[in-house]
Design a protein around this motif. Structure first.
Motif, PDB file in Angstrom:
ATOM      1  N   MET A  72       0.862  -1.178   0.000  1.00 10.16           N
ATOM      2  CA  MET A  72       0.000   0.000   0.000  1.00 10.16           C
ATOM      3  C   MET A  72       0.901   1.232   0.000  1.00 10.16           C
ATOM      4  O   MET A  72       1.574   1.525   0.996  1.00 10.16           O
ATOM      5  N   ARG A  73       0.943   1.935  -1.128  1.00 14.13           N
ATOM      6  CA  ARG A  73       1.881   3.049  -1.307  1.00 14.13           C
ATOM      7  C   ARG A  73       1.661   4.168  -0.303  1.00 14.13           C
ATOM      8  O   ARG A  73       2.607   4.811   0.149  1.00 14.13           O
ATOM      9  N   MET A  74       0.404   4.409   0.088  1.00 13.56           N
ATOM     10  CA  MET A  74       0.111   5.503   1.021  1.00 13.56           C
ATOM     11  C   MET A  74       0.723   5.271   2.403  1.00 13.56           C
ATOM     12  O   MET A  74       1.055   6.227   3.102  1.00 13.56           O
ATOM     13  N   LEU A  75       0.884   4.001   2.816  1.00 16.82           N
ATOM     14  CA  LEU A  75       1.514   3.719   4.111  1.00 16.82           C
ATOM     15  C   LEU A  75       2.945   4.256   4.157  1.00 16.82           C
ATOM     16  O   LEU A  75       3.466   4.568   5.231  1.00 16.82           O
ATOM     17  N   PHE A  76       3.567   4.358   2.996  1.00  9.22           N
ATOM     18  CA  PHE A  76       4.943   4.833   2.915  1.00  9.22           C
ATOM     19  C   PHE A  76       5.026   6.290   2.451  1.00  9.22           C
ATOM     20  O   PHE A  76       6.113   6.811   2.222  1.00  9.22           O
ATOM     21  N   GLY A  77       3.890   6.933   2.293  1.00  9.26           N
ATOM     22  CA  GLY A  77       3.882   8.328   1.844  1.00  9.26           C
ATOM     23  C   GLY A  77       4.288   8.484   0.391  1.00  9.26           C
ATOM     24  O   GLY A  77       4.795   9.531  -0.004  1.00  9.26           O
ATOM     25  N   ILE A  78       4.068   7.459  -0.406  1.00  6.86           N
ATOM     26  CA  ILE A  78       4.438   7.512  -1.820  1.00  6.86           C
ATOM     27  C   ILE A  78       3.248   8.024  -2.620  1.00  6.86           C
ATOM     28  O   ILE A  78       2.176   7.427  -2.609  1.00  6.86           O
ATOM     29  N   GLY A  79       3.457   9.145  -3.297  1.00  4.16           N
ATOM     30  CA  GLY A  79       2.390   9.732  -4.103  1.00  4.16           C
ATOM     31  C   GLY A  79       1.222  10.208  -3.274  1.00  4.16           C
ATOM     32  O   GLY A  79       0.077  10.137  -3.714  1.00  4.16           O
ATOM     33  N   ALA A  80       1.507  10.722  -2.093  1.00  9.74           N
ATOM     34  CA  ALA A  80       0.440  11.169  -1.192  1.00  9.74           C
ATOM     35  C   ALA A  80      -0.384  12.300  -1.796  1.00  9.74           C
ATOM     36  O   ALA A  80      -1.511  12.537  -1.365  1.00  9.74           O
ATOM     37  N   ASP A  81       0.142  12.974  -2.816  1.00 10.40           N
ATOM     38  CA  ASP A  81      -0.581  14.070  -3.449  1.00 10.40           C
ATOM     39  C   ASP A  81      -1.558  13.586  -4.530  1.00 10.40           C
ATOM     40  O   ASP A  81      -2.302  14.371  -5.102  1.00 10.40           O
ATOM     41  N   ILE A  82      -1.585  12.286  -4.789  1.00 10.90           N
ATOM     42  CA  ILE A  82      -2.457  11.710  -5.811  1.00 10.90           C
ATOM     43  C   ILE A  82      -3.446  10.753  -5.128  1.00 10.90           C
ATOM     44  O   ILE A  82      -3.033   9.781  -4.492  1.00 10.90           O
ATOM     45  N   PRO A  83      -4.741  10.989  -5.254  1.00  9.91           N
ATOM     46  CA  PRO A  83      -5.717  10.108  -4.596  1.00  9.91           C
ATOM     47  C   PRO A  83      -5.732   8.704  -5.203  1.00  9.91           C
ATOM     48  O   PRO A  83      -5.372   8.506  -6.364  1.00  9.91           O
ATOM     49  N   ALA A  84      -6.184   7.757  -4.403  1.00  4.14           N
ATOM     50  CA  ALA A  84      -6.257   6.355  -4.842  1.00  4.14           C
ATOM     51  C   ALA A  84      -7.214   6.181  -6.018  1.00  4.14           C
ATOM     52  O   ALA A  84      -7.098   5.212  -6.765  1.00  4.14           O
ATOM     53  N   ALA A  85      -8.137   7.108  -6.217  1.00  2.00           N
ATOM     54  CA  ALA A  85      -9.033   7.022  -7.368  1.00  2.00           C
ATOM     55  C   ALA A  85      -8.283   7.284  -8.674  1.00  2.00           C
ATOM     56  O   ALA A  85      -8.692   6.826  -9.732  1.00  2.00           O
ATOM     57  N   THR A  86      -7.168   8.002  -8.585  1.00  4.09           N
ATOM     58  CA  THR A  86      -6.361   8.305  -9.776  1.00  4.09           C
ATOM     59  C   THR A  86      -5.280   7.252  -9.973  1.00  4.09           C
ATOM     60  O   THR A  86      -5.109   6.716 -11.067  1.00  4.09           O
ATOM     61  N   VAL A  87      -4.526   6.978  -8.917  1.00  2.70           N
ATOM     62  CA  VAL A  87      -3.518   5.909  -8.921  1.00  2.70           C
ATOM     63  C   VAL A  87      -3.834   5.035  -7.719  1.00  2.70           C
ATOM     64  O   VAL A  87      -3.834   5.514  -6.579  1.00  2.70           O
ATOM     65  N   ALA A  88      -4.111   3.770  -7.968  1.00  3.69           N
ATOM     66  CA  ALA A  88      -4.511   2.859  -6.887  1.00  3.69           C
ATOM     67  C   ALA A  88      -3.481   2.839  -5.766  1.00  3.69           C
ATOM     68  O   ALA A  88      -2.275   2.975  -6.008  1.00  3.69           O
ATOM     69  N   ASP A  89      -3.964   2.684  -4.553  1.00  4.19           N
ATOM     70  CA  ASP A  89      -3.086   2.597  -3.387  1.00  4.19           C
ATOM     71  C   ASP A  89      -2.240   1.317  -3.444  1.00  4.19           C
ATOM     72  O   ASP A  89      -1.055   1.330  -3.145  1.00  4.19           O
ATOM     73  N   ALA A  90      -2.839   0.217  -3.877  1.00  5.81           N
ATOM     74  CA  ALA A  90      -2.126  -1.061  -3.932  1.00  5.81           C
ATOM     75  C   ALA A  90      -1.189  -1.103  -5.137  1.00  5.81           C
ATOM     76  O   ALA A  90      -1.576  -0.784  -6.255  1.00  5.81           O
ATOM     77  N   VAL A  91       0.045  -1.491  -4.888  1.00  2.00           N
ATOM     78  CA  VAL A  91       1.056  -1.662  -5.930  1.00  2.00           C
ATOM     79  C   VAL A  91       1.572  -3.093  -5.813  1.00  2.00           C
ATOM     80  O   VAL A  91       1.954  -3.534  -4.722  1.00  2.00           O
ATOM     81  N   THR A  92       1.577  -3.806  -6.916  1.00  2.00           N
ATOM     82  CA  THR A  92       2.070  -5.180  -6.915  1.00  2.00           C
ATOM     83  C   THR A  92       3.566  -5.178  -7.223  1.00  2.00           C
ATOM     84  O   THR A  92       3.993  -4.591  -8.208  1.00  2.00           O
ATOM     85  N   VAL A  93       4.330  -5.810  -6.358  1.00  2.00           N
ATOM     86  CA  VAL A  93       5.785  -5.911  -6.541  1.00  2.00           C
ATOM     87  C   VAL A  93       6.119  -7.370  -6.820  1.00  2.00           C
ATOM     88  O   VAL A  93       5.629  -8.269  -6.120  1.00  2.00           O
ATOM     89  N   ARG A  94       6.948  -7.592  -7.843  1.00  2.00           N
ATOM     90  CA  ARG A  94       7.347  -8.951  -8.225  1.00  2.00           C
ATOM     91  C   ARG A  94       8.861  -9.075  -8.218  1.00  2.00           C
ATOM     92  O   ARG A  94       9.571  -8.192  -8.693  1.00  2.00           O
ATOM     93  N   LEU A  95       9.318 -10.199  -7.688  1.00  2.00           N
ATOM     94  CA  LEU A  95      10.738 -10.535  -7.678  1.00  2.00           C
ATOM     95  C   LEU A  95      10.953 -11.809  -8.485  1.00  2.00           C
ATOM     96  O   LEU A  95      10.161 -12.746  -8.365  1.00  2.00           O
ATOM     97  N   ASP A  96      11.992 -11.835  -9.246  1.00  2.00           N
ATOM     98  CA  ASP A  96      12.403 -13.041  -9.960  1.00  2.00           C
ATOM     99  C   ASP A  96      13.918 -13.075  -9.841  1.00  2.00           C
ATOM    100  O   ASP A  96      14.618 -12.300 -10.486  1.00  2.00           O
ATOM    101  N   ILE A  97      14.417 -13.922  -8.959  1.00  2.00           N
ATOM    102  CA  ILE A  97      15.832 -13.896  -8.598  1.00  2.00           C
ATOM    103  C   ILE A  97      16.506 -15.227  -8.927  1.00  2.00           C
ATOM    104  O   ILE A  97      16.011 -16.293  -8.565  1.00  2.00           O
ATOM    105  N   THR A  98      17.634 -15.130  -9.566  1.00  2.00           N
ATOM    106  CA  THR A  98      18.528 -16.256  -9.737  1.00  2.00           C
ATOM    107  C   THR A  98      19.796 -15.937  -8.963  1.00  2.00           C
ATOM    108  O   THR A  98      20.339 -14.823  -9.076  1.00  2.00           O
ATOM    109  N   ALA A  99      20.249 -16.872  -8.150  1.00  2.00           N
ATOM    110  CA  ALA A  99      21.433 -16.656  -7.313  1.00  2.00           C
ATOM    111  C   ALA A  99      22.300 -17.908  -7.339  1.00  2.00           C
ATOM    112  O   ALA A  99      21.805 -19.012  -7.598  1.00  2.00           O
ATOM    113  N   THR A 100      23.569 -17.699  -7.078  1.00  2.00           N
ATOM    114  CA  THR A 100      24.514 -18.817  -7.036  1.00  2.00           C
ATOM    115  C   THR A 100      25.279 -18.794  -5.723  1.00  2.00           C
ATOM    116  O   THR A 100      25.374 -17.771  -5.058  1.00  2.00           O
ATOM    117  N   ARG A 101      25.858 -19.966  -5.406  1.00  2.00           N
ATOM    118  CA  ARG A 101      26.699 -20.043  -4.194  1.00  2.00           C
ATOM    119  C   ARG A 101      28.019 -20.639  -4.563  1.00  2.00           C
ATOM    120  O   ARG A 101      28.202 -21.255  -5.591  1.00  2.00           O
TER     121      ARG A 101
END
Length: 187
Positions: free
Chosen positions: A158-187
């Motif tokens: 929820m972007r508003m919890l972090f003060g991200i885009g607080a000047d734009i209402p959720a009706a314009t840009v949704a509060d929920a932002v989906t974050v995706r990770l796709d990681i390949t790692a080696t050891r």
């Protein structure tokens, strides 16, 4: 006291060489940046806005057989967010959004990692963006093939919890932002 014999010195030196040649801890992983991505999707009106963070890093210690000692710390350079849309890309670093000048990094630190069945796990931790810390559960899948690991995750923030885009209402840009990770790692 006698000086050690030549055989004792040779055995000691041989043991030291073998120990020095052992690989690093099997649970320490190095992210392969070219094979990994950190992306996001936000809804602006009727259209999804997709973007990526070009610069980020993660320190990962994870052995499924030893989750008590597992940890994840990720740092994301918020100024590296791009969507391919010039107006949005110019807005994201601004004070109302990521405020990159004052808060150049977002940080996730795990407190615990648990198995949730099969190849699924959950990292409980804290995400800090713009100096605002929030608890976060990061569900992810993990497969390990020899010395290569592949992990994927998707979480809604929820972007508003972090003060991200607080000047734009959720009706314009949704509060929920989906974050995706796709990681390949080696050891």
């Amino acid at each position: 006291m006698r000086a050690p014999s030549a055989l004792t010195r040779l055995l000691f030196a041989g043991t030291a060489l073998v120990l020095a040649a052992l690989p690093a801890a099997a649970s320490d992983w190095t992210v392969e940046p070219g094979a990994s991505s950190l992306s996001f999707t936000a809804q602006q009106g009727e259209s999804p806005v997709k973007g990526t963070f070009a610069t980020w890093s993660a320190q990962i210690r994870l052995d499924p057989a030893d989750l008590a000692n597992a940890s994840i710390r990720a740092e994301i350079e918020t100024g590296s967010a791009t969507t391919g849309q010039m107006q949005i890309d110019q807005t994201l670093p601004s004070e109302a959004w990521f405020n990159v000048a004052a808060f150049p990094k977002a940080v996730f630190v795990s407190d615990s990692i648990t198995a949730t069945g099969g190849d699924s796990y959950a990292a409980e931790g804290r995400l800090t963006i713009k100096d605002r810390e929030q608890p976060l559960t990061l569900p992810f899948t993990l497969t390990i093939d020899g010395d290569t690991a592949h992990a994927t995750a998707e979480v809604s923030l929820m972007r508003m919890l972090f003060g991200i885009g607080a000047d734009i209402p959720a009706a314009t840009v949704a509060d929920a932002v989906t974050v995706r990770l796709d990681i390949t790692a080696t050891r």
